[in-house]
Design an enzyme around this catalytic site. Structure first.
Site, PDB file in Angstrom:
ATOM      1  N   ILE A  14      34.368  36.874  36.867  1.00 36.16           N
ATOM      2  CA  ILE A  14      33.626  38.029  37.385  1.00 36.16           C
ATOM      3  C   ILE A  14      34.566  39.155  37.825  1.00 36.16           C
ATOM      4  O   ILE A  14      34.206  40.333  37.763  1.00 36.16           O
ATOM      5  CB  ILE A  14      32.649  37.608  38.521  1.00 36.16           C
ATOM      6  CG1 ILE A  14      31.639  38.697  38.773  1.00 36.16           C
ATOM      7  CG2 ILE A  14      33.383  37.251  39.803  1.00 36.16           C
ATOM      8  CD1 ILE A  14      30.767  39.047  37.614  1.00 36.16           C
ATOM      9  N   SER A  36      45.794  34.753  44.011  1.00 38.48           N
ATOM     10  CA  SER A  36      45.116  33.789  43.161  1.00 38.48           C
ATOM     11  C   SER A  36      46.171  32.808  42.684  1.00 38.48           C
ATOM     12  O   SER A  36      47.323  33.184  42.484  1.00 38.48           O
ATOM     13  CB  SER A  36      44.469  34.534  41.980  1.00 38.48           C
ATOM     14  OG  SER A  36      43.309  33.908  41.525  1.00 38.48           O
ATOM     15  N   ARG A  37      45.771  31.555  42.491  1.00 35.08           N
ATOM     16  CA  ARG A  37      46.774  30.522  42.189  1.00 35.08           C
ATOM     17  C   ARG A  37      47.331  30.663  40.775  1.00 35.08           C
ATOM     18  O   ARG A  37      48.510  30.448  40.535  1.00 35.08           O
ATOM     19  CB  ARG A  37      46.154  29.131  42.366  1.00 35.08           C
ATOM     20  CG  ARG A  37      45.662  28.870  43.771  1.00 35.08           C
ATOM     21  CD  ARG A  37      44.703  27.720  43.803  1.00 35.08           C
ATOM     22  NE  ARG A  37      43.654  27.879  42.787  1.00 35.08           N
ATOM     23  CZ  ARG A  37      42.800  26.944  42.453  1.00 35.08           C
ATOM     24  NH1 ARG A  37      42.825  25.778  43.050  1.00 35.08           N
ATOM     25  NH2 ARG A  37      41.889  27.170  41.513  1.00 35.08           N
ATOM     26  N   LYS A  90      28.555  36.707  45.664  1.00 34.85           N
ATOM     27  CA  LYS A  90      27.393  35.843  45.906  1.00 34.85           C
ATOM     28  C   LYS A  90      27.664  34.456  45.329  1.00 34.85           C
ATOM     29  O   LYS A  90      28.420  34.371  44.371  1.00 34.85           O
ATOM     30  CB  LYS A  90      26.110  36.441  45.324  1.00 34.85           C
ATOM     31  CG  LYS A  90      26.128  36.802  43.836  1.00 34.85           C
ATOM     32  CD  LYS A  90      26.189  35.828  42.731  1.00 34.85           C
ATOM     33  CE  LYS A  90      25.462  34.567  42.644  1.00 34.85           C
ATOM     34  NZ  LYS A  90      25.655  33.937  41.273  1.00 34.85           N
ATOM     35  N   ASP A 168      22.885  28.890  40.953  1.00 34.17           N
ATOM     36  CA  ASP A 168      23.914  29.940  40.878  1.00 34.17           C
ATOM     37  C   ASP A 168      23.322  31.196  40.215  1.00 34.17           C
ATOM     38  O   ASP A 168      23.404  32.286  40.792  1.00 34.17           O
ATOM     39  CB  ASP A 168      25.173  29.444  40.150  1.00 34.17           C
ATOM     40  CG  ASP A 168      26.205  30.553  40.040  1.00 34.17           C
ATOM     41  OD1 ASP A 168      26.813  30.913  41.059  1.00 34.17           O
ATOM     42  OD2 ASP A 168      26.365  31.112  38.922  1.00 34.17           O
TER      43      ASP A 168
HETATM   44  P1  NAP Z   1      35.621  31.346  38.046  1.00 32.12           P
HETATM   45  O1  NAP Z   1      36.164  32.263  37.005  1.00 32.12           O
HETATM   46  O2  NAP Z   1      35.393  29.919  37.670  1.00 32.12           O
HETATM   47  O3  NAP Z   1      36.514  31.323  39.367  1.00 32.12           O
HETATM   48  C1  NAP Z   1      37.115  32.464  39.922  1.00 32.12           C
HETATM   49  C2  NAP Z   1      38.521  32.120  40.354  1.00 32.12           C
HETATM   50  O4  NAP Z   1      38.472  31.387  41.579  1.00 32.12           O
HETATM   51  C3  NAP Z   1      39.277  31.201  39.408  1.00 32.12           C
HETATM   52  O5  NAP Z   1      39.818  31.872  38.306  1.00 32.12           O
HETATM   53  C4  NAP Z   1      40.342  30.605  40.304  1.00 32.12           C
HETATM   54  O6  NAP Z   1      41.516  31.435  40.306  1.00 32.12           O
HETATM   55  C5  NAP Z   1      39.687  30.646  41.696  1.00 32.12           C
HETATM   56  N1  NAP Z   1      39.379  29.270  42.108  1.00 32.12           N
HETATM   57  C6  NAP Z   1      38.781  28.321  41.369  1.00 32.12           C
HETATM   58  N2  NAP Z   1      38.732  27.164  42.066  1.00 32.12           N
HETATM   59  C7  NAP Z   1      39.309  27.424  43.253  1.00 32.12           C
HETATM   60  C8  NAP Z   1      39.597  26.635  44.387  1.00 32.12           C
HETATM   61  N3  NAP Z   1      39.304  25.332  44.415  1.00 32.12           N
HETATM   62  N4  NAP Z   1      40.201  27.214  45.447  1.00 32.12           N
HETATM   63  C9  NAP Z   1      40.548  28.506  45.406  1.00 32.12           C
HETATM   64  N5  NAP Z   1      40.332  29.316  44.327  1.00 32.12           N
HETATM   65  C10 NAP Z   1      39.704  28.764  43.280  1.00 32.12           C
HETATM   66  O7  NAP Z   1      34.252  31.893  38.636  1.00 32.12           O
HETATM   67  P2  NAP Z   1      33.475  33.263  38.396  1.00 32.12           P
HETATM   68  O8  NAP Z   1      32.540  33.089  37.260  1.00 32.12           O
HETATM   69  O9  NAP Z   1      34.403  34.406  38.422  1.00 32.12           O
HETATM   70  O10 NAP Z   1      32.555  33.239  39.714  1.00 32.12           O
HETATM   71  C11 NAP Z   1      33.127  33.422  40.993  1.00 32.12           C
HETATM   72  C12 NAP Z   1      32.014  33.828  41.967  1.00 32.12           C
HETATM   73  O11 NAP Z   1      31.395  35.011  41.460  1.00 32.12           O
HETATM   74  C13 NAP Z   1      30.912  32.772  42.093  1.00 32.12           C
HETATM   75  O12 NAP Z   1      30.456  32.720  43.414  1.00 32.12           O
HETATM   76  C14 NAP Z   1      29.817  33.290  41.159  1.00 32.12           C
HETATM   77  O13 NAP Z   1      28.518  32.883  41.571  1.00 32.12           O
HETATM   78  C15 NAP Z   1      29.999  34.794  41.315  1.00 32.12           C
HETATM   79  N6  NAP Z   1      29.508  35.549  40.136  1.00 32.12           N
HETATM   80  C16 NAP Z   1      29.844  35.162  38.873  1.00 32.12           C
HETATM   81  C17 NAP Z   1      29.306  35.841  37.783  1.00 32.12           C
HETATM   82  C18 NAP Z   1      29.641  35.476  36.343  1.00 32.12           C
HETATM   83  O14 NAP Z   1      29.014  36.032  35.424  1.00 32.12           O
HETATM   84  N7  NAP Z   1      30.617  34.609  36.088  1.00 32.12           N
HETATM   85  C19 NAP Z   1      28.446  36.909  37.987  1.00 32.12           C
HETATM   86  C20 NAP Z   1      28.192  37.333  39.292  1.00 32.12           C
HETATM   87  C21 NAP Z   1      28.725  36.632  40.361  1.00 32.12           C
HETATM   88  P3  NAP Z   1      42.967  30.774  40.425  1.00 32.12           P
HETATM   89  O15 NAP Z   1      42.964  29.539  39.600  1.00 32.12           O
HETATM   90  O16 NAP Z   1      43.881  31.858  39.911  1.00 32.12           O
HETATM   91  O17 NAP Z   1      43.129  30.499  41.902  1.00 32.12           O
END
Ligand code: NAP
Length: 308
Positions: A14, A36-37, A90, A168
């Site tokens: 996101i 970020s890690r 969110k 979600d």
């Molecule tokens: P994602 O790509 O799976 O995760 C975002 C980043 O969080 C990962 O790249 C990782 O970065 C870090 N992360 C993952 N596990 C972690 C942990 N255990 N501890 C600390 N950092 C961690 O997820 P996303 O799709 O971007 O979604 C993230 C949030 O945005 C969620 O709450 C989701 O509901 C919301 N969202 C997502 C979307 C969508 O379309 N994807 C849309 C609107 C809102 P590092 O490995 O570099 O630390």
């Protein structure tokens, strides 16, 4: 006004898709760092942890926390304790209580806490809200059905406890419903389907009412292939309304409504900037509360294992 020096924590899907374009096109912000890690943004200084980032960049004024919800509280607590304004993706946290605790901390420090709900900023939402304020809803049906394999490939956190599963995306629908309805609703019954090998539901059926017995039914399903459905259908005293495509289109009695071109994330970031300037917070937990109620009241059915 000077741009707010902003950092992003938890760089992933996101952030690349929405946060970076929205921030870089808004002169109210300067994106100065990420923590970020494993991920970074080209041209932006990156740090492995939020503590390393705050130590290296004491000038950071605000952070956007975009990691999965189970890991957000610790980062939010660290940021508020360090005197930074906080934008929460969110859902704002893994529990209601942890977000209440952040709300108190932000208030005690005089900092802005923004629990963002991006779907509330979809183009059709305010137009529909105004319509329903004049022509009250008599019945509402929410159909939010999408293909989890397409939208969440390889994301394990969504299936873990606190990842919310089908809620979600479903919480996006609930964030719209709670924004547009002129009165409160509460859950009367629900069924949640859990894959035998997962901790979070793949489908949910929810039945809400208001105090006058007006019904709001919602179907969330992550097994939909082909055409995806993000619709809210409303019957009012005088009209039949369809919000579709997650809030980007609106029809009243079959006629398409003219809508603003505004994108969700540019609007979110303008609101965050306004909150900071006003010294205010915006933390509405009603969508997360309805999800918590569904986990509390819902019947649990076990369904086929989910294989990626
Ligand atoms: P994602 O790509 O799976 O995760 C975002 C980043 O969080 C990962 O790249 C990782 O970065 C870090 N992360 C993952 N596990 C972690 C942990 N255990 N501890 C600390 N950092 C961690 O997820 P996303 O799709 O971007 O979604 C993230 C949030 O945005 C969620 O709450 C989701 O509901 C919301 N969202 C997502 C979307 C969508 O379309 N994807 C849309 C609107 C809102 P590092 O490995 O570099 O630390």
């Amino acid at each position: 006004m000077k741009p707010v020096k902003l950092a992003i924590v938890g760089v992933g899907k996101i952030v690349y898709d929405q946060h970076v374009p929205a921030i870089t096109h808004n002169p109210g912000y300067e994106l100065v760092a990420t923590a970020s890690r494993n991920h970074s943004i080209p041209g932006v200084p990156s740090y492995a942890s939020i503590d390393d980032m705050f130590a290296a960049r004491p000038d950071i004024e605000a952070v956007s926390l975009c990691m999965p919800p189970q890991y957000r509280y610790k980062a939010a607590h660290a940021a508020l304790s360090a005197g930074k304004h906080v934008f929460l993706e969110k859902p704002p946290g893994a529990t209601l209580s942890e977000v209440e605790s952040l709300k108190s901390l932000a208030a005690s420090r005089g900092l802005t806490l923004f629990a963002s709900w991006h779907s509330r900023h979809a183009p059709a939402v305010q137009t529909l809200k105004s319509h329903l304020a004049k022509d009250a809803p008599k019945e509402m049906t929410v159909i939010w059905k999408e293909d989890v394999r397409h939208w969440h490939p390889g994301q394990e956190w969504i299936w873990e406890a606190g990842g919310l599963g089908v809620f979600d995306p479903g919480i996006n629908a609930l964030s719209i419903v709670t924004e547009i309805l002129p009165w409160d609703i509460f859950l009367r019954s629900a069924t949640l389907e859990f894959p035998a090998n997962r901790h979070s539901p793949i489908a949910a059926n929810l039945h809400f009412e208001n105090a006058a017995g007006i019904k709001v039914n919602a179907e969330f399903d992550w097994r939909q292939t082909g055409e995806q459905t993000w619709d809210i259908l409303v019957k009012t005293g005088n009209s039949s309304v369809r919000l579709s495509k997650g809030g980007s289109t609106l029809q009243i009695d079959g006629a398409a409504c003219a809508l603003p071109e505004e994108g969700e994330y540019p609007s979110l970031y303008r609101h965050f900037r306004d909150l900071i300037a006003a010294g205010a917070s915006d933390v509405d937990l009603s969508p997360l509360r309805h999800v918590a109620d569904a986990f509390m009241l819902g019947k649990r059915l076990v369904t086929d294992p989910f294989i990626e």
